[in-house]
Design a protein around this motif. Structure first.
Motif, PDB file in Angstrom:
ATOM      1  N   ARG A  54       2.537  26.727  14.223  1.00  0.00           N
ATOM      2  CA  ARG A  54       2.820  25.546  13.403  1.00  0.00           C
ATOM      3  C   ARG A  54       3.758  25.868  12.250  1.00  0.00           C
ATOM      4  NH1 ARG A  54       2.476  20.469  14.709  1.00  0.00           N
ATOM      5  NH2 ARG A  54       1.417  19.713  12.845  1.00  0.00           N
ATOM      6  N   VAL A 262      -5.331  25.545  13.794  1.00  0.00           N
ATOM      7  CA  VAL A 262      -4.373  24.718  13.054  1.00  0.00           C
ATOM      8  C   VAL A 262      -5.108  23.670  12.231  1.00  0.00           C
ATOM      9  CG1 VAL A 262      -2.439  23.116  13.262  1.00  0.00           C
ATOM     10  CG2 VAL A 262      -2.593  25.079  14.792  1.00  0.00           C
ATOM     11  N   TYR A 263      -6.123  23.061  12.827  1.00  0.00           N
ATOM     12  CA  TYR A 263      -6.912  22.049  12.115  1.00  0.00           C
ATOM     13  C   TYR A 263      -7.591  22.646  10.891  1.00  0.00           C
ATOM     14  CZ  TYR A 263     -10.686  18.768  11.100  1.00  0.00           C
ATOM     15  OH  TYR A 263     -11.557  17.915  10.467  1.00  0.00           O
ATOM     16  N   LYS A 265      -6.742  25.275   9.193  1.00  0.00           N
ATOM     17  CA  LYS A 265      -5.734  25.644   8.205  1.00  0.00           C
ATOM     18  C   LYS A 265      -5.250  24.434   7.434  1.00  0.00           C
ATOM     19  CE  LYS A 265      -1.192  26.397   7.026  1.00  0.00           C
ATOM     20  NZ  LYS A 265      -0.071  25.443   6.915  1.00  0.00           N
ATOM     21  N   GLU A 266      -4.941  23.343   8.137  1.00  0.00           N
ATOM     22  CA  GLU A 266      -4.403  22.161   7.482  1.00  0.00           C
ATOM     23  C   GLU A 266      -5.461  21.416   6.670  1.00  0.00           C
ATOM     24  OE1 GLU A 266      -2.439  19.715  10.347  1.00  0.00           O
ATOM     25  OE2 GLU A 266      -0.912  21.225  10.817  1.00  0.00           O
ATOM     26  N   THR A 267      -6.727  21.551   7.046  1.00  0.00           N
ATOM     27  CA  THR A 267      -7.797  20.819   6.368  1.00  0.00           C
ATOM     28  C   THR A 267      -8.421  21.608   5.231  1.00  0.00           C
ATOM     29  OG1 THR A 267      -8.309  19.726   8.474  1.00  0.00           O
ATOM     30  CG2 THR A 267      -9.930  19.518   6.713  1.00  0.00           C
ATOM     31  N   GLU A 270      -5.525  28.263   4.758  1.00  0.00           N
ATOM     32  CA  GLU A 270      -5.377  29.401   5.669  1.00  0.00           C
ATOM     33  C   GLU A 270      -6.556  30.358   5.626  1.00  0.00           C
ATOM     34  OE1 GLU A 270      -0.623  30.271   6.398  1.00  0.00           O
ATOM     35  OE2 GLU A 270      -1.729  31.402   4.881  1.00  0.00           O
TER      36      GLU A 270
END
Length: 411
Positions: A54, A262-263, A265-267, A270
């Motif tokens: 991403r 990815v979810y 990390k974005e929520t 990291e």
């Protein structure tokens, strides 16, 4: 004279047995240390592959392709590498080559500049890394006549290493960045490969492949042995229905885990990715033996149904909970449902397949898991491009169907 000769011969045989035992014990220790370090590296790098994609601009569908590419290539290339290992009688060489190759491609990922480059490297990693897999299983089986105990020992060691890697990876990403994480992982795999070469291996003739290894939920590897002779028989009747339910459950698993890093990390940031995966691994390590004893006492079907329900609950909670501390609790639940699935499905096969075909039955079980993990990430990558919540909620469809079908299985 004859009596003296017999005594001398007996002493030589006794010394030879003691020497062989010492060598095997030494080899167990060397391989255990090597595999612990390798799984630390796997646990560090694996959760952040999707995050890295991403960062390089990949779509969610492309993130899902990471799991698909690795599963397909590692599965296809295991047989030729296994055949070579059996033909040459060389185990440690193929293990070292596979581990070092995996490390090399992780190092290369640290310098790649595009998501396509990472996908290509991951595909190559599946090809060359698969060299270790059949040799790894075969060598473990040759270290002890008590196959169940020796595999249980190495499963515990490797799971512990993966858990340590999850937590270390989170800290490394936070303070040094993802690229350094892949460099460190690669270095640890080079160390692991070097340690494997310290094994004292005696050359032997051609041997059959004990097992192949397939990627599964949050792990770099899993054993599977598949032969065509019993396939039709195993897929008939209630056993066929059982394998279909496993395939459906693993579709849901692949939908979630193909994009979960990815979810997270974005929520949550990291740092959370490695911690959440680490808690799942910790839960599996702590509860696996206890749950196995309960399954033996009360039956595999009941706990398989609980496991399927656990998947649905965990994925539903992951979709709606936004507090990271509550997510840690969900992660523990998620780790329990994973080890419960492995224990209950393996026990169900053991209880319903004859001893003569049990290895093939177990192999078909893991093949269905792998196939689900090829289909699931494709669906998960596409739906997550629309909405993570849509993807996570949609896992209830295959899980619900699997639960209904599993109710029809004989207890």
């Amino acid at each position: 004279m004859r009596k003296t000769t017999r005594i001398t011969q007996g002493l030589h045989e006794k010394r030879a047995k003691v020497t062989v035992t010492k060598v095997k014990r030494r080899n167990i220790i060397v391989l255990a240390v090597s595999m612990f370090i390798a799984n630390v590296a796997f646990g560090m790098a694996f959760p952040y592959l999707g995050v890295y994609m991403r960062l390089l601009g990949a779509s969610m569908f492309m993130v899902g392709l990471l799991s698909v590419a690795f599963n397909l290539t590692s599965t296809v290339f295991q047989y030729p590498f296994g055949w070579l290992s059996d033909s040459t009688g060389n185990r440690k060489g193929f293990i070292a080559f596979g581990v070092a190759s995996t490390g090399l491609f992780y190092v290369a990922m640290a310098f790649v500049g595009s998501a396509t480059g990472v996908l290509i490297l991951r595909t190559l990693q599946g090809i060359f890394g698969s060299a270790m897999m059949p040799a790894h299983s075969a060598l473990i089986s040759e270290l002890s006549t008590r196959a169940g105990s020796i595999f249980g020992l190495f499963n515990s060691i490797e799971n512990a290493g993966f858990m340590v890697g999850n937590f270390l990876g989170s800290a490394i990403v936070r303070y040094f960045g993802i690229r350094k994480l892949f460099l460190i992982s690669g270095f640890l795999l080079f160390v692991s490969a070097w340690i494997v070469l310290l094994i004292r291996e005696r050359p032997t003739g051609r041997r059959s492949i004990l097992g192949m290894i397939l990627v599964q939920e949050g792990r770099e590897s899993w054993r599977a042995t598949v032969k065509g002779s019993a396939f039709r028989k195993l897929m008939r009747g209630h056993l066929g229905l059982f394998y279909v339910t496993v395939f459906l459950v693993m579709i849901a698993s692949g939908q979630f885990y193909g994009v979960s890093s990815v979810y997270f990390k974005e929520t949550f940031g990291e740092w959370s990715v490695g911690v959440i995966f680490g808690i799942e691994s910790l839960a599996a390590a702590l509860t696996g033996y206890f749950l196995g004893k309960l399954i033996d006492r009360y039956g595999a079907k009941k706990f398989y149904l609980i496991a399927i329900a656990g998947y649905g609950l965990a994925f539903l909670l992951y979709a709606v909970v936004r507090n990271v501390w509550l997510v840690f609790g969900i992660a523990f639940l998620s780790g329990v449902k994973w080890v419960l699935t492995i224990n209950s499905t393996s026990a169900y096969v053991a209880q319903n397949v004859s001893v003569r075909e049990r290895a093939q039955g177990m192999g078909l079980l893991n093949a269905m898991m792998s196939l689900g993990w090829v289909v699931g990430p494709l669906i998960g990558g596409y739906l997550s491009g629309i909405s993570f919540q849509l993807n996570f909620m949609s896992t209830l469809v295959p899980l619900g169907l699997a639960f209904v079908l599993a109710l029809r299985l004989p207890g």
